[in-house]
Design a protein around this motif. Sequence first.
Motif, PDB file in Angstrom:
ATOM      1  N   ARG A   1       5.033   6.209   3.885  1.00  0.00           N
ATOM      2  CA  ARG A   1       4.294   6.562   2.623  1.00  0.00           C
ATOM      3  C   ARG A   1       5.377   7.466   1.727  1.00  0.00           C
ATOM      4  O   ARG A   1       5.507   7.370   0.701  1.00  0.00           O
TER       5      ARG A   1
ATOM      6  N   ASP B   1       0.505   4.905   2.802  1.00  0.00           N
ATOM      7  CA  ASP B   1       0.530   4.185   4.187  1.00  0.00           C
ATOM      8  C   ASP B   1       0.039   5.201   5.045  1.00  0.00           C
ATOM      9  O   ASP B   1       0.360   6.361   4.652  1.00  0.00           O
ATOM     10  N   ASP B   2      -0.500   5.000   6.018  1.00  0.00           N
ATOM     11  CA  ASP B   2      -1.293   5.716   7.171  1.00  0.00           C
ATOM     12  C   ASP B   2       0.080   6.418   7.951  1.00  0.00           C
ATOM     13  O   ASP B   2      -0.150   7.561   8.149  1.00  0.00           O
TER      14      ASP B   2
ATOM     15  N   LYS C   1       0.801  -1.336  -0.013  1.00  0.00           N
ATOM     16  CA  LYS C   1       0.148   0.066  -0.141  1.00  0.00           C
ATOM     17  C   LYS C   1       0.792   1.364  -0.096  1.00  0.00           C
ATOM     18  O   LYS C   1       1.677   1.377   1.071  1.00  0.00           O
TER      19      LYS C   1
END
Length: 754
Positions: free
Chosen positions: A729, A723-724, A720
């Motif tokens: 990220r 990302d959170d 992903k």
Amino acid sequence: MPDLLLELFSEEIPARMQAKAAEDLRRMVTDRLVAEGLVYEGARAFATPRRLALTVHGIPARQSDLKEERKGPRVGGPEAAIAGFLKATGLASLDQAKIQRDPKKGDFYIALIEKPGRATLDVLADMLPVIIRTFPWPKSMRWGERSGRPGALQWVRPLHAIVATFGMETEEPEVVKFAIDGIEAGQTTYGHRFMAPAPIGVRRFADYEAKLQAAKVVLDAQARKNIILADAKQLAFAQGFELIEDQALLDEVAGLVEWPVVFMGSFEKEFLSIPSEVIRATIRTNLKCFVVRQPASPLPAGERSAARVSATAGEGALANKFVLTANIEASDGGKTIVAGNERVIRARLSDAKFFYESDLKTKLEDRLPKFDGIVFHEKLGTQGERIERIERLAAEIAPLVGADVEKTRRAARLAKADLLTEVVGEFPELQGLMGKYYALAQGEDASVAAASEEHYKPQGPNDRVPTDPVSVAVALADKIDTLVGFWAIDEKPTGSKDPYALRRAALGVIRLIVENRLRIHWSRLLRDEAIRIQQQQWEDSSLLDELLDLPATGVDVESIRNALSNAAAESGLRIGLRVSSDLLSFFADRLKVQLREQGARHDLVDAVFALEGQDDLLMVVRRVEALGEFLDTDDGKNLLAGTKRANNILAIEEKRDKRTFDGAPIPALYSLAEEKALADAIDLARVEASVAVMNEDFAVAMSAIAKLRPAVDAFFDKVKVNDDEPKVRENRLKLLNEIRSVTRAVADFSKIQD
């Protein structure tokens, strides 16, 4: 179904206009028929020196009836709108209209109009006069008593008769009734001007063509060409020669005769001492005749000294014979016609021989001072200044193409000199070629002489590309000077307009480089040439003279001069950088055109040129070829999809965050095996691709990049990106940027279309 026969009989139509005129007639008539709802089965147009003819077969006898619904104003609308509706539709009252119910917009009146179809004969009678009056001749004239009246007919030459018939093949056709300036359409035409001048009644096309043939008129231009070519070849062969074919001349001669009859004449052997191309140009231009040559086998010893070998290797020497095409079957077997042509050719060849021998008396370099008085372009100086620029640039290019610098300088200096010779003045199409002959005659090196002819090449997509290094250097210098000069004064091609043939020059540069496999970095050369042109403009300007003429008033002229000179230098540098950048983009556009014609994808050129510093056109072509082959594979297609996905994600996130994600990702932030695998694959691909690019092996570079595919696929499948955790990220976006970075070793994949 009925057929149309149309003939427009006039005085002689210029040969160069006939083919287009026939096509224009076909197009205008058939387009108008279709517009009138009359769909035809087929059409053919013909042209001879004295007539345009058209046959259209399979035309309906009448138009179909039309039924049309015309929407009117809403019910209860303004009286003016209703009155206009009734007038436009021809209805007497609203009782004749229908009401269209529409719950949303309200009710409207509808008129049902029935329009009966007209007879095709009547449609033709209306449309043909309009077509004739609006016919697009390049040049036209008026004649006779009616010429002074307003609206008088204009035609390429005086129009004498019109044939216009329409009808079924099995029935007697009807005449299409119309008249233009007193010329009434009918069924009467005329045959050959001298051998069959009497009127001929015709009905339909088959009858028309057969009767013209009997009246010594070959209607079809291609048939006339076939007759001329076959008879000329046979006549030459019968006398032991070979015809030198000339398609452009054949096209022209076929437009000069309606009944071709071929004869052979001769001229004195002494004229064979001048170059064969001059003889051919003289006979071709002045008498529209073909020349012949000896067979390719060796000539008898006694004739070798008299004949000059043709410029084309492997061909026999030109013979002192020519082939002419008459428009009549002469009662004396053509003796008078041949004698008349021989008399004219003798005079013209005498002139050509005089011009050639006069030219040989003046050396090429002695002609050069005259170029200083001939303006090349008001903003680019004289031809003399241009020759100096070409000489300087050619000497700079020479080491890059493996040419001898001194020979290249000499070749560039003499390359344009033949433009001032008598022969080239008479026959401009021989420019360059005559320069080669004159250079050889005055003892110049063979490469120097060849460059006079070859520096103009290639002049088109099918023209030969020079391979001699000296010719290549001068050809490149000539074209680059032209391109840089007109770019520097902002005279670029716009749309379909290219008055200085700059697109052709750019394609010539590309072909010279690619087909000779030359490695040249053009940015600096283009920039420096633009700066030199700007400096020359500054030196040639009147401002310096005005400064020097200032009265002694305490003004420091030298300081002003130095300041202006420095400003000019800075301006020249800016213009040089702009011209270099713009011209490389122009080369990219021309390269796309050439590669597209060869079946390559134009977007790949954009992908390669998007990289910085791509001014080596040969390397651009090699990259494009390797990229095209790679993208044809499954690995290439899948990697392109993955790369585009990475680019799209980056574009979205960079726009949202208002920043780029440059810089190396931090390995410590990799939390998934797929991240680590992709990072390792990128590092390996970067090294292998960089080494391959340094070795100019783009196929190997593509193979190295292809190894990214499994890692990229796995990354997008398991990871992903957004990302959170902000740092994770950011790190993953930097990893995506690394994909973009490593693929840019070969091309910018974002420019490639799916």
